[in-house]
Design an enzyme around this catalytic site. Structure first.
Site, PDB file in Angstrom:
ATOM      1  N   HIS A   1       0.658  -1.093  -0.015  1.00 22.19           N
ATOM      2  CA  HIS A   1       0.239   0.100  -0.080  1.00 22.19           C
ATOM      3  C   HIS A   1       0.965   0.812   0.113  1.00 22.19           C
ATOM      4  CE1 HIS A   1      -3.832   2.507   1.543  1.00 22.19           C
ATOM      5  NE2 HIS A   1      -2.797   3.064   1.488  1.00 22.19           N
TER       6      HIS A   1
ATOM      7  N   HIS B   1       1.392   5.180  -1.883  1.00 21.14           N
ATOM      8  CA  HIS B   1       1.178   6.285  -2.997  1.00 21.14           C
ATOM      9  C   HIS B   1       2.478   6.895  -3.314  1.00 21.14           C
ATOM     10  CE1 HIS B   1      -2.962   6.630  -0.822  1.00 21.14           C
ATOM     11  NE2 HIS B   1      -1.768   6.260   0.107  1.00 21.14           N
TER      12      HIS B   1
ATOM     13  N   ARG C   1       1.343   9.405  -5.962  1.00 15.70           N
ATOM     14  CA  ARG C   1       1.063  10.708  -7.052  1.00 15.70           C
ATOM     15  C   ARG C   1       1.311  10.523  -8.903  1.00 15.70           C
ATOM     16  NH1 ARG C   1      -1.291  11.009  -2.378  1.00 15.70           N
ATOM     17  NH2 ARG C   1      -0.345  11.823  -0.752  1.00 15.70           N
TER      18      ARG C   1
ATOM     19  N   ASN D   1      -5.122   7.711  -5.413  1.00 13.82           N
ATOM     20  CA  ASN D   1      -6.051   8.769  -5.055  1.00 13.82           C
ATOM     21  C   ASN D   1      -5.136   9.990  -6.005  1.00 13.82           C
ATOM     22  OD1 ASN D   1      -4.174   7.984  -3.393  1.00 13.82           O
ATOM     23  ND2 ASN D   1      -5.189   9.224  -1.721  1.00 13.82           N
TER      24      ASN D   1
ATOM     25  N   LYS E   1     -10.135   0.128  -5.135  1.00 10.72           N
ATOM     26  CA  LYS E   1      -9.868   0.745  -3.268  1.00 10.72           C
ATOM     27  C   LYS E   1     -11.297   1.180  -3.345  1.00 10.72           C
ATOM     28  CE  LYS E   1      -8.009   2.088  -0.162  1.00 10.72           C
ATOM     29  NZ  LYS E   1      -6.274   2.728   0.503  1.00 10.72           N
TER      30      LYS E   1
ATOM     31  N   HIS F   1      -9.868   1.784   3.245  1.00 13.00           N
ATOM     32  CA  HIS F   1      -9.644   2.820   3.863  1.00 13.00           C
ATOM     33  C   HIS F   1     -10.948   2.574   4.680  1.00 13.00           C
ATOM     34  CE1 HIS F   1      -8.027   6.470   5.377  1.00 13.00           C
ATOM     35  NE2 HIS F   1      -9.395   6.567   5.829  1.00 13.00           N
TER      36      HIS F   1
ATOM     37  N   HIS G   1      -3.838   0.086   6.451  1.00 13.79           N
ATOM     38  CA  HIS G   1      -3.377   0.652   7.680  1.00 13.79           C
ATOM     39  C   HIS G   1      -4.216   0.600   8.704  1.00 13.79           C
ATOM     40  CE1 HIS G   1      -6.451   3.722   5.950  1.00 13.79           C
ATOM     41  NE2 HIS G   1      -5.079   4.117   4.925  1.00 13.79           N
TER      42      HIS G   1
ATOM     43  N   LEU H   1      -3.824   9.956   8.101  1.00  9.63           N
ATOM     44  CA  LEU H   1      -5.175   9.758   8.354  1.00  9.63           C
ATOM     45  C   LEU H   1      -4.960   8.356   7.854  1.00  9.63           C
ATOM     46  CD1 LEU H   1      -7.697  12.171   6.583  1.00  9.63           C
ATOM     47  CD2 LEU H   1      -7.280  11.016   8.935  1.00  9.63           C
TER      48      LEU H   1
ATOM     49  N   ASP I   1       1.310   3.085   3.446  1.00  8.39           N
ATOM     50  CA  ASP I   1       1.284   4.261   2.873  1.00  8.39           C
ATOM     51  C   ASP I   1       1.973   5.319   3.007  1.00  8.39           C
ATOM     52  OD1 ASP I   1      -1.344   5.280   2.926  1.00  8.39           O
ATOM     53  OD2 ASP I   1      -1.369   6.098   5.137  1.00  8.39           O
TER      54      ASP I   1
ATOM     55  N   HIS J   1       4.038  14.170   0.387  1.00 14.42           N
ATOM     56  CA  HIS J   1       3.148  15.857   0.176  1.00 14.42           C
ATOM     57  C   HIS J   1       3.788  16.812   0.560  1.00 14.42           C
ATOM     58  CE1 HIS J   1      -1.506  14.541   0.479  1.00 14.42           C
ATOM     59  NE2 HIS J   1      -0.963  13.942   1.952  1.00 14.42           N
TER      60      HIS J   1
ATOM     61  N   ALA K   1      -2.903  15.248   5.195  1.00 12.53           N
ATOM     62  CA  ALA K   1      -2.924  14.205   5.765  1.00 12.53           C
ATOM     63  C   ALA K   1      -1.761  13.175   4.779  1.00 12.53           C
ATOM     64  CB  ALA K   1      -4.365  13.689   5.799  1.00 12.53           C
TER      65      ALA K   1
HETATM   66  C1  NCD Z   1      -3.067   9.878   2.176  1.00 13.42           C
HETATM   67  C2  NCD Z   1      -2.794   9.925   0.886  1.00 13.42           C
HETATM   68  O1  NCD Z   1      -1.711  11.470   1.234  1.00 13.42           O
HETATM   69  O2  NCD Z   1      -3.034  10.145  -0.424  1.00 13.42           O
HETATM   70  N1  NCD Z   1      -2.643   9.505   3.116  1.00 13.42           N
HETATM   71  C3  NCD Z   1      -2.809   9.430   4.329  1.00 13.42           C
HETATM   72  O3  NCD Z   1      -3.007  10.382   5.355  1.00 13.42           O
HETATM   73  N2  NCD Z   1      -2.897   7.991   4.490  1.00 13.42           N
HETATM   74  C4  NCD Z   1      -4.248   8.784   2.220  1.00 13.42           C
HETATM   75  C5  NCD Z   1      -5.010   7.358   2.663  1.00 13.42           C
HETATM   76  O4  NCD Z   1      -4.371   6.449   2.573  1.00 13.42           O
HETATM   77  O5  NCD Z   1      -5.726   7.641   3.508  1.00 13.42           O
HETATM   78 ZN    ZN Z   2      -2.536   5.060   1.879  1.00 11.93          ZN
HETATM   79 ZN    ZN Z   3      -6.204   5.736   3.415  1.00 19.76          ZN
END
Ligand code: NCD
Ligand code: ZN
Ligand code: ZN
Length: 349
Positions: free
Chosen positions: A17, A19, A21, A45, A103, A140, A178, A223, A251, A255, A267
């Site tokens: 899992h 991200h 981007r 996402n 997802k 989620h 998560h 989150l 996760d 950012h 988050a």
């Molecule tokens: C994740 C994100 O920034 O895409 N943020 C997070 O706080 N975990 C989204 C997610 O996994 O919920």
């Molecule tokens: Zn995530």
């Molecule tokens: Zn999530």
């Protein structure tokens, strides 16, 4: 007692899992993951989200182009479910090898989830189809209602949404992503073999004090939000238990610094650069070095029905200094453990 080893070699792990981007940020972060992991389940996402097989195929290609020459890394794609998802498209993407999972973001639950599902009942045809073809569902797991305290949103989701869903579709493979609470650990342990969970490094290292005591620390905010110490201890016990239901999913959620250090900060914690080192420190503290390989390299692959990876990675007991910030494409990103020194270091291939 045998002396603690100074090196640890394990089967090449997977990150189930994360991200990445897109664009310049993606190109900056992908190499950090590719140097450690053979594969990663890539969250959809983006803005706009990866809602179809065709969009996922294009995204997969862009990620592949960001992997450094000669590094064996395979992105595994997911589709972002919405109220309007077409079951045929999802099933075709899975059959064609473009999609590994889909997802479920409850609408409004987290970063870029505005187009998520407003009511699980609306996507029942998609979920039934996924159950029939053995396609995993990543979840989620938080409710979104303003009346529910943010620290309770995961536990309430289990009772209101997840338990009924699992009861209704008892063969659907569900990854409760998560997990952050003792309630989630208990739910997963008590469910059938079709239900598993990922655990992040941050939820093994920090409780909510890290975010709020002595000043507000936006780089510790993600989150689901970190909970009380009792929950952190339950997660550490689950991760190091050897149970095949719990596996590695960072996760990692990059950012840029300015988006975190803001009046309304995003988050997400960017933990990819030192993810293995971070997890391994927890396993060592728990006296469970012998269970690290299962958590990092075997349980997730088996749950997803993927072949185990061939190669290995080696970590050595040497200080790893985590930089204060990392180049992140358009702007810098503050990584998890910024400014700290971890006890293990990945030996570069
Ligand atoms: C994740 C994100 O920034 O895409 N943020 C997070 O706080 N975990 C989204 C997610 O996994 O919920
Ligand atoms: Zn995530
Ligand atoms: Zn999530």
């Amino acid at each position: 007692m045998a002396p603690a080893p100074d090196t640890l070699t394990i089967r090449r792990p997977d990150d189930l899992h994360l991200h990445f981007r897109d664009g310049a940020t993606m190109r900056a972060v992908v190499p950090w993951t590719a140097r450690q992991f053979a594969r990663a389940i890539v969250m959809p996402n983006l803005s706009p989200p990866v809602t179809t097989s065709a969009i996922a195929a294009g995204y997969r290609e862009r990620i592949g182009a960001a992997v450094p020459e000669g590094v064996p890394f395979e992105p595994l794609m997911t589709a972002y479910l919405t109220d309007d998802t077409d079951p045929d498209d999802i099933a075709a993407g899975f059959a064609g090898g473009v999609l590994t999972a889909a997802k479920l973001y409850p609408a409004g639950a987290t970063t870029n989830s505005a187009s998520g599902v407003t009511d699980i009942a609306r996507i029942m045809p998609v979920l039934e189809r996924m159950a029939a073809i053995g396609m995993p569902l990543c979840v989620h797991g938080e409710v979104t209602g303003a009346e529910v305290d943010i620290f309770d949103r995961e536990a309430v989701f289990i009772d209101r949404e997840l338990a009924p869903l699992v009861a209704r579709l008892p063969v659907l493979k569900v990854i409760f992503e998560h997990v952050t609470t003792a309630e989630a650990v208990q739910f997963v342990q008590g469910a059938g073999t079709n239900v598993a969970a990922t655990i992040t490094p941050q939820h093994l290292h920090i409780n909510r004090n890290a975010m709020l005591a002595g000043g507000i620390r936006p780089h510790m905010y993600c989150l689901p939000v970190a909970k009380r110490e009792t929950h952190r201890l339950a997660l550490r016990a689950a991760a190091t238990s050897g149970s095949p239901k719990f596996f590695l999913g960072t996760d990692s959620a990059p950012h840029h610094r300015h988006a975190k250090e803001a009046a309304c900060g995003c988050a997400g914690i960017f933990n990819a650069p030192f993810a293995l080192e971070s997890y391994l420190q927890v396993f060592e503290e728990e006296g469970a070095l012998d269970r690290f390989e299962g958590f990092a390299s075997e349980h997730g692959a088996r749950f997803y029905g993927l072949p185990l990876n061939e190669g290995v990675v080696t970590l050595e007991r040497l200080p790893a200094a985590v930089p204060a910030e990392i180049e992140g494409g358009e702007a810098s990103i503050v990584p998890f453990h910024a400014g700290d020194t971890l006890n293990w270091r990945l030996v570069s291939a």
